[in-house]
Design a protein around this motif. Structure first.
Motif, PDB file in Angstrom:
ATOM      1  N   ILE A 353       0.835  -1.203   0.000  1.00 43.60           N
ATOM      2  CA  ILE A 353       0.000   0.000   0.000  1.00 43.60           C
ATOM      3  C   ILE A 353       0.871   1.254   0.000  1.00 43.60           C
ATOM      4  N   GLN A 354       1.993   1.185   0.687  1.00 41.55           N
ATOM      5  CA  GLN A 354       2.911   2.314   0.726  1.00 41.55           C
ATOM      6  C   GLN A 354       3.488   2.602  -0.658  1.00 41.55           C
ATOM      7  N   ASP A 355       3.821   1.551  -1.407  1.00 46.60           N
ATOM      8  CA  ASP A 355       4.335   1.726  -2.775  1.00 46.60           C
ATOM      9  C   ASP A 355       3.294   2.433  -3.645  1.00 46.60           C
ATOM     10  N   ILE A 356       2.063   1.997  -3.506  1.00 44.36           N
ATOM     11  CA  ILE A 356       0.989   2.588  -4.306  1.00 44.36           C
ATOM     12  C   ILE A 356       0.754   4.042  -3.890  1.00 44.36           C
ATOM     13  N   SER A 357       0.789   4.300  -2.600  1.00 47.41           N
ATOM     14  CA  SER A 357       0.581   5.666  -2.101  1.00 47.41           C
ATOM     15  C   SER A 357       1.646   6.615  -2.630  1.00 47.41           C
ATOM     16  N   GLN A 358       2.884   6.154  -2.715  1.00 50.52           N
ATOM     17  CA  GLN A 358       3.970   7.006  -3.204  1.00 50.52           C
ATOM     18  C   GLN A 358       3.722   7.448  -4.642  1.00 50.52           C
ATOM     19  N   ILE A 359       3.165   6.562  -5.452  1.00 52.94           N
ATOM     20  CA  ILE A 359       2.866   6.920  -6.842  1.00 52.94           C
ATOM     21  C   ILE A 359       1.706   7.911  -6.888  1.00 52.94           C
ATOM     22  N   VAL A 360       0.642   7.607  -6.163  1.00 55.36           N
ATOM     23  CA  VAL A 360      -0.514   8.502  -6.142  1.00 55.36           C
ATOM     24  C   VAL A 360      -0.119   9.886  -5.649  1.00 55.36           C
ATOM     25  N   ASN A 361       0.750   9.939  -4.676  1.00 54.79           N
ATOM     26  CA  ASN A 361       1.190  11.200  -4.083  1.00 54.79           C
ATOM     27  C   ASN A 361       1.977  12.076  -5.035  1.00 54.79           C
ATOM     28  N   LYS A 362       2.379  11.527  -6.174  1.00 53.35           N
ATOM     29  CA  LYS A 362       3.151  12.303  -7.148  1.00 53.35           C
ATOM     30  C   LYS A 362       2.272  12.874  -8.251  1.00 53.35           C
ATOM     31  N   ASP A 363       0.982  12.716  -8.144  1.00 50.71           N
ATOM     32  CA  ASP A 363       0.095  13.219  -9.190  1.00 50.71           C
ATOM     33  C   ASP A 363      -1.144  13.860  -8.556  1.00 50.71           C
ATOM     34  N   SER A 420      -7.070  19.401 -24.344  1.00 54.95           N
ATOM     35  CA  SER A 420      -5.998  19.415 -25.338  1.00 54.95           C
ATOM     36  C   SER A 420      -5.173  20.684 -25.232  1.00 54.95           C
ATOM     37  N   VAL A 421      -5.787  21.748 -24.692  1.00 56.91           N
ATOM     38  CA  VAL A 421      -5.083  23.028 -24.563  1.00 56.91           C
ATOM     39  C   VAL A 421      -4.269  23.062 -23.273  1.00 56.91           C
ATOM     40  N   LEU A 422      -4.823  22.482 -22.208  1.00 57.08           N
ATOM     41  CA  LEU A 422      -4.098  22.430 -20.943  1.00 57.08           C
ATOM     42  C   LEU A 422      -3.033  21.339 -21.022  1.00 57.08           C
ATOM     43  N   ASP A 423      -1.782  21.721 -20.940  1.00 56.10           N
ATOM     44  CA  ASP A 423      -0.683  20.765 -21.021  1.00 56.10           C
ATOM     45  C   ASP A 423      -0.593  20.014 -19.697  1.00 56.10           C
ATOM     46  N   LEU A 424      -0.962  18.732 -19.732  1.00 55.64           N
ATOM     47  CA  LEU A 424      -0.968  17.945 -18.505  1.00 55.64           C
ATOM     48  C   LEU A 424       0.431  17.788 -17.917  1.00 55.64           C
ATOM     49  N   LYS A 425       1.445  17.747 -18.777  1.00 56.55           N
ATOM     50  CA  LYS A 425       2.813  17.609 -18.245  1.00 56.55           C
ATOM     51  C   LYS A 425       3.238  18.861 -17.485  1.00 56.55           C
ATOM     52  N   LEU A 426       2.924  20.037 -18.054  1.00 59.42           N
ATOM     53  CA  LEU A 426       3.263  21.269 -17.345  1.00 59.42           C
ATOM     54  C   LEU A 426       2.437  21.393 -16.070  1.00 59.42           C
ATOM     55  N   PHE A 427       1.183  20.982 -16.156  1.00 61.22           N
ATOM     56  CA  PHE A 427       0.334  20.995 -14.964  1.00 61.22           C
ATOM     57  C   PHE A 427       0.912  20.063 -13.898  1.00 61.22           C
ATOM     58  N   TRP A 428       1.327  18.859 -14.321  1.00 63.54           N
ATOM     59  CA  TRP A 428       1.914  17.894 -13.388  1.00 63.54           C
ATOM     60  C   TRP A 428       3.174  18.460 -12.742  1.00 63.54           C
ATOM     61  N   ARG A 429       4.033  19.057 -13.556  1.00 60.48           N
ATOM     62  CA  ARG A 429       5.289  19.594 -13.034  1.00 60.48           C
ATOM     63  C   ARG A 429       5.042  20.719 -12.034  1.00 60.48           C
ATOM     64  N   HIS A 430       4.154  21.668 -12.381  1.00 63.29           N
ATOM     65  CA  HIS A 430       3.902  22.798 -11.482  1.00 63.29           C
ATOM     66  C   HIS A 430       3.254  22.322 -10.179  1.00 63.29           C
ATOM     67  N   SER A 431       2.319  21.388 -10.281  1.00 61.35           N
ATOM     68  CA  SER A 431       1.653  20.879  -9.069  1.00 61.35           C
ATOM     69  C   SER A 431       2.660  20.211  -8.146  1.00 61.35           C
ATOM     70  N   ARG A 586      13.614  13.818  -9.892  1.00 56.70           N
ATOM     71  CA  ARG A 586      13.723  12.428  -9.428  1.00 56.70           C
ATOM     72  C   ARG A 586      12.403  11.683  -9.680  1.00 56.70           C
ATOM     73  N   ALA A 587      11.285  12.363  -9.385  1.00 58.13           N
ATOM     74  CA  ALA A 587       9.979  11.736  -9.623  1.00 58.13           C
ATOM     75  C   ALA A 587       9.738  11.525 -11.111  1.00 58.13           C
ATOM     76  N   ALA A 588      10.110  12.509 -11.930  1.00 55.52           N
ATOM     77  CA  ALA A 588       9.909  12.389 -13.380  1.00 55.52           C
ATOM     78  C   ALA A 588      10.714  11.219 -13.945  1.00 55.52           C
ATOM     79  N   LYS A 589      11.942  11.050 -13.435  1.00 53.25           N
ATOM     80  CA  LYS A 589      12.772   9.942 -13.910  1.00 53.25           C
ATOM     81  C   LYS A 589      12.172   8.593 -13.518  1.00 53.25           C
ATOM     82  N   SER A 590      11.661   8.498 -12.295  1.00 49.41           N
ATOM     83  CA  SER A 590      11.092   7.231 -11.845  1.00 49.41           C
ATOM     84  C   SER A 590       9.827   6.878 -12.610  1.00 49.41           C
ATOM     85  N   LEU A 591       9.142   7.894 -13.120  1.00 50.32           N
ATOM     86  CA  LEU A 591       7.901   7.670 -13.866  1.00 50.32           C
ATOM     87  C   LEU A 591       8.116   7.739 -15.374  1.00 50.32           C
TER      88      LEU A 591
END
Length: 819
Positions: A353-363, A420-431, A586-591
């Motif tokens: 569950i901890q492994d799964i939480s770590q992934i969820v916590n990055k998005d 399509s206009v909202l860049d999800l990658k930029l949104f992910w990075r800023h968040s 580090r998170a981007a590399k792991s994903l």
């Protein structure tokens, strides 16, 4: 000279006295000498409303020769109050010397700017006399049929007695300005058609819980809750009242007013009217006066716009209208890279569950989806989930995997939509940058809950995704218009009706977090001077957003903000940014996410991103959504556990929160309710039973016909039995949908889903999935019943289940007894 204003209504309960009291008190706060005359016979509503119990009233002046000064309640919150009570009624029967004494007493009231008369409701002789004697008349109506018809009758009587002036209308107790507009428009049209009297809108007063709270405290809401929506409406009415004096207004001296009133009350007046003219308003008001829609202004004669509520009240109403249109937000879109990693982790036997939480916590999207789902799951007395780790633990692997699969539904973006206009990658990075900055700032400033700060930073812009899903075309246009001007994005959102921070805070509040998480989201675009006295979490997220803000970068204010709020030197702020970037990289590399270089959506989508989308599509295709929901059903050994899994599956697959189960009891020939433990409301279900031979019930019809039925179709709506109506009321929805659970003609029971008008078409389009779900549910419950049989061993259970599944359905075979 005094403006004498009679405030009345055709029917009790319209809020006449409340309007009179609060209007008088606000006029006093504006510096006007104001007197409120309680002319409501016998009821003394003003006294009750304010908790005042005067020793004397007007009756003592008339009968016992007290002076008017003896009965006036002086300077109550800035106004004077005259308790009239039953003394008003006695004026008509006075001897000449008594009349002279009374009028002389009233002459002492000179010097007021406003004298407001709060009359009885209805068309009594006293009410009509006050209206005819006053320089101005205000009629308070409510947007419901009897109030409108009785107000019409009041105006009719005024016309019969020669009233030639104009009457100002206040529409009270409005759920929306649209409702007020409908009520006023219909009322004015009918008055104009039949009466020679001019009706002019003065304003509206919206429904507000603060009004009732103030009444309970026996205080005026305009003073007790001056920033409430109702108080703002009163202030707006007062402003127009003092600025828009009728052209032919004649101010009265007290002597002439009371002389006129006495002449009227002692003269014969026409107090009856035919009901012929009321018919049109009765026919149409109920359907038109209470319709809701987007806020609109009430229009005065000549198409002159009259502001029917203060601007901020209208903005609040606009937001409420937007919130009603927001789509369910437990499937917000997420990056395919994160979704794929999450699905792989959920499928892995060794993942914790901890492994799964770590992934969820990055998005941010997945975190919001998980928190939203967990907050709707019963989990204790306060039904509260505090963080993502707890939410993931509560839901379990299978539920989180289903959430990930649903998030992947949005990968095939329409090029004309906001997604399509909202860049999800930029949104992910800023968040993620904001989340890490918030956690670092929290630790640096000794904030006791850095995890909470992290989640607040992660979700601070989540409202953008909600707006993307709910208003794809409109929000796409906003994003395109302000793509190169992010500092103006908020202006575009305001034109839509709600900003992303308002929507995000509203969404989080629905989770019942019992923290300042929603506030941190709500205030992250406030001016810096407003943030200085905020609580710590709001400051933390504000500065975190500023340190990664494109607008702050352009204006050079991000370091200044960090210094002003927390006293950080530039070097300290730069170190925080550097540390946060390291965590994001580090998170981007792991994903396996490429986040550099950032750019417009059409340039930032790399070949790797496209391949990731394909990978997710293949992973989702390999995973049956039903198998994800029911993976462990046949291994669950208690009926209640099976029902819990079924309910959670329904919530995930169909976004239905109101679910009931009825199972067949063949021995008693009944459908018996099965409530889930831990939910007091559902405990009531255990006491419910429906005879299987009950022909009209939608539940038994659905089971007999072995087909999905709902109560909102034309064929079922017209003849809904009371039993079904009670179930619909219990579910708290517009209607219900019944899923029969059948295994090879063996009737297991019925799943009842509470649904609304706007959601039923979606459910009807999910017919195959609903049927498959019901079949799986029936199989799981049937297997459990066989398993519980004292005579059936494990091999017997397997054999019987195989027989059920393999036998052809030809109607000639006998029905297995699985009750």
């Amino acid at each position: 000279m005094t403006r004498t204003i009679t405030i009345t209504s055709g029917k009790g309960g319209a809020g006449k006295t409340s309007t009179s009291v609060n209007l008088a008190l606000h006029l006093a706060t504006l510096g006007y000498r104001t007197c409120l005359f309680d002319a409501d016979l016998g009821l003394a509503n003003v006294n009750v409303l304010l908790g005042l119990y005067p020793e004397y009233n007007l009756e003592d002046v008339i009968l016992y020769h007290h002076n008017i000064e003896d009965i006036i309640i002086r300077d109550y919150k800035g106004i004077d109050i005259i308790p009239g009570s039953s003394g008003v009624e006695r004026i008509a029967n006075l001897e000449a010397d008594q009349v002279e004494h009374l009028i002389e007493s009233f002459s002492a009231l000179e010097g007021y700017d406003f004298l407001l008369f709060d009359t009885s409701a209805g068309v009594s002789k006293n009410v009509i006399s006050f209206c005819l004697a006053s320089s101005e008349v205000i009629v308070v109506i409510a947007p419901e049929v009897t109030s409108l018809t009785d107000a019409y009758a009041l105006l009719k009587i005024l016309c019969l007695n020669g009233f030639k002036g104009s009457v100002r209308i206040v529409v009270n107790q409005c759920k929306s300005t649209a409702m007020a507009r409908q009520a006023y428009t219909k009322f004015k049209e009918t008055v104009k058609k039949y009466l020679s009297i001019d009706v002019v809108p003065l304003g509206i007063i919206v429904q507000d819980s603060k009004v009732e709270e103030a009444v309970k405290d026996q205080q005026a809401f305009v003073l007790l809750y001056p920033e409430s929506n109702a108080a703002k409406c009163i202030k707006s009415i007062a402003k127009r009242l003092r600025e828009e004096r009728p052209e032919d207004l004649e101010s009265h001296r007290m002597l002439s007013f009371w002389t006129t009133y006495h002449e009227l009350i002692t003269s014969p007046l026409k107090l009856t009217a035919t009901k012929k003219e009321k018919k049109e308003i009765i026919d149409d008001a109920s359907s038109q006066a209470c319709q809701e829609g987007p806020p609109q202004e009430i229009r005065a004669p000549g198409n002159k716009g009259v502001p029917d509520a203060p601007k901020d009240v209208l903005q609040h109403e606009n937001r409420e209208h937007i919130f009603k249109q927001i789509v369910p937000f437990n499937n917000l879109p997420a990056l395919p890279h994160v979704v794929l990693k999450l699905i792989e982790s959920c499928n892995g036997d060794e993942s914790t569950i901890q492994d799964i939480s770590q992934i969820v916590n990055k998005d941010a999207s997945l975190s919001a989806n998980v928190m939203s789902m967990a907050s709707s799951t019963p989990n204790g007395p306060d039904n509260r989930v505090t963080d993502v780790n707890e939410a993931v633990s509560l839901l379990g692997k299978d539920a989180v995997k289903t959430i990930a699969i649903r998030a992947s539904e949005h990968f095939d973006f329409d090029q004309d939509t906001a997604r399509s206009v909202l860049d999800l990658k930029l949104f992910w990075r800023h968040s993620l940058m904001c989340a890490n900055l918030a956690e670092l700032i929290a630790k640096k400033t000794s904030y006791p809950a850095p995890d909470e700060a992290y989640l607040s930073g992660l979700l601070h812009d989540i409202g953008k995704l909600v707006l993307c899903l709910s208003f794809p075309e409109e929000y796409a246009e906003i994003l395109r218009s302000y793509m190169d001007k992010p500092d103006l994005l908020l202006e575009g959102e305001m034109h839509l009706g709600a900003t992303h921070y308002q929507v995000g805070a509203w969404m989080i509040n629905r989770w019942n977090p019992q923290s300042f998480l929603a506030d941190a989201v709500l205030y992250h675009h406030e001016p810096v001077h407003s943030i200085l006295d905020a609580f710590p979490l709001v400051k933390v997220v504000f500065v975190a957003n500023s340190l990664d803000s494109e607008t702050a970068e352009k204006t050079g204010t991000k370091f200044k903000t960090a210094e002003e709020v927390f006293g950080f030197a530039r070097s300290e702020a730069e170190e925080l940014i550097s540390l946060a970037k390291e965590e994001v990289n580090r998170a981007a590399k792991s994903l396996d996410i490429d986040i550099d270089p950032p750019g417009p959506p059409e340039r930032s989508l790399s070949e790797k991103d496209t391949e990731k989308r394909k990978d997710v599509a293949r992973a989702v295709r390999d995973i049956s959504l039903l198998q994800s929901t029911f993976k462990n059903l046949l291994e669950t050994y208690r009926e209640e556990s099976i029902l819990k899994v079924l309910k959670q599956g329904i919530q995930l697959l169909f976004n239905i929160q109101s679910v009931l189960f009825f199972l067949c009891d063949r021995e008693k020939d009944l459908l018996v309710g099965r409530g889930l433990a831990g939910n007091k409301k559902n405990d009531l279900i255990n006491d419910l039973a429906i005879p299987l031979q009950k022909a009209k019930s939608l539940l038994t019809r659905s089971l007999r016909q072995e087909t999905v039925l709902d109560s909102l179709s034309d064929s079922t709506r017209a003849d809904t039995p009371i039993m079904d109506k009670q179930l619909i009321r219990f579910l708290g929805r517009d209607g219900m949908l019944c899923l029969p659970m059948v295994v090879h003609k063996a009737h297991i029971g019925v799943i009842v889903l509470g649904t609304d008008e706007h959601h039923i078409s979606y459910l009807r389009n999910q017919g195959k999935l609903l049927a498959a779900f019901a079949n799986q549910a029936a199989l799981a419950l049937a297997a459990n019943r066989l398993r519980q049989s004292e005579t059936a061993g494990p091999k017997d259970v397997i054999k019987k289940i195989k027989e059920i599944l393999n036998n052809s359905v030809d109607g000639s075979q006998s029905r297995p007894n699985l009750s």
